[in-house]
Design a protein around this motif. Structure first.
Motif, PDB file in Angstrom:
ATOM      1  N   ILE A   6       0.875  -1.168   0.000  1.00 46.24           N
ATOM      2  CA  ILE A   6       0.000   0.000   0.000  1.00 46.24           C
ATOM      3  C   ILE A   6       0.911   1.216   0.000  1.00 46.24           C
ATOM      4  O   ILE A   6       1.839   1.309   0.811  1.00 46.24           O
ATOM      5  CB  ILE A   6      -0.913   0.004   1.242  1.00 46.24           C
ATOM      6  CG1 ILE A   6      -1.809  -1.232   1.211  1.00 46.24           C
ATOM      7  CG2 ILE A   6      -1.728   1.288   1.312  1.00 46.24           C
ATOM      8  CD1 ILE A   6      -2.622  -1.415   2.473  1.00 46.24           C
ATOM      9  N   GLU A   7       0.643   2.112  -0.909  1.00 48.05           N
ATOM     10  CA  GLU A   7       1.485   3.293  -1.021  1.00 48.05           C
ATOM     11  C   GLU A   7       1.564   4.022   0.319  1.00 48.05           C
ATOM     12  O   GLU A   7       0.549   4.335   0.937  1.00 48.05           O
ATOM     13  CB  GLU A   7       0.932   4.235  -2.093  1.00 48.05           C
ATOM     14  CG  GLU A   7       1.882   5.355  -2.438  1.00 48.05           C
ATOM     15  CD  GLU A   7       1.387   6.167  -3.624  1.00 48.05           C
ATOM     16  OE1 GLU A   7       1.606   7.372  -3.604  1.00 48.05           O
ATOM     17  OE2 GLU A   7       0.800   5.575  -4.539  1.00 48.05           O
ATOM     18  N   GLY A   8       2.782   4.239   0.772  1.00 48.07           N
ATOM     19  CA  GLY A   8       2.996   4.922   2.045  1.00 48.07           C
ATOM     20  C   GLY A   8       2.870   4.020   3.258  1.00 48.07           C
ATOM     21  O   GLY A   8       3.082   4.451   4.380  1.00 48.07           O
TER      22      GLY A   8
END
Length: 141
Positions: free
Chosen positions: A83-85
């Motif tokens: 998941i981005e971040g």
């Protein structure tokens, strides 16, 4: 190898060794289980081996039968579900190479072995060799 079936504790269905029993009771985590797990059914005509192999591609699978031994080798990669971040907090899905062998109670007719993969479940049909099949002996007078 002796296998003991314990009925009163369903999640302790088979015990391969005293060390396996000890590890289960002291709370060894599920990441230490054997992969892939096998189910094996046998009768006088042959055996059927099944194994759940989610995420394993057919082209990454190698099945070898020699005499009484069946070996399954392969590898699987977990899909990148990042998941981005975000960061991985827990990862329980096993990835990488695996190899497992199982001994059968009789020799296999290697030329007639069939293997199919359906919905991540491998099914290997292992016909018993004709020379190992039980024969009825007629008693003469």
């Amino acid at each position: 190898m002796y296998r003991t079936r314990i009925r009163q504790l369903p999640h302790f269905d088979t015990i391969d060794s005293p060390l396996d029993l000890f590890n289960r009771f002291i709370g060894a985590n599920s990441m230490q289980h054997v992969f892939p797990s096998f189910n094996l059914w046998a009768d006088d005509d042959g055996a059927v081996l099944t194994s759940e192999l989610p995420g394993v591609k057919i082209e990454d699978l190698d099945i070898t039968v020699s005499g009484k031994q069946v070996s399954i080798k392969g590898s699987r990669k977990c899909m990148d579900e990042s998941i981005e971040g975000g960061e991985i907090v827990r990862q329980e899905r096993i990835e990488g190479s695996f190899e497992r062998s199982i001994q059968l109670p009789y020799n296999v007719e290697v030329g007639k072995v069939e293997a199919k993969m359906t919905n991540g479940v491998l099914k290997v049909t292992l016909p018993r060799a004709e020379v190992d099949k039980p024969r009825k002996i007629t008693v003469g007078a």
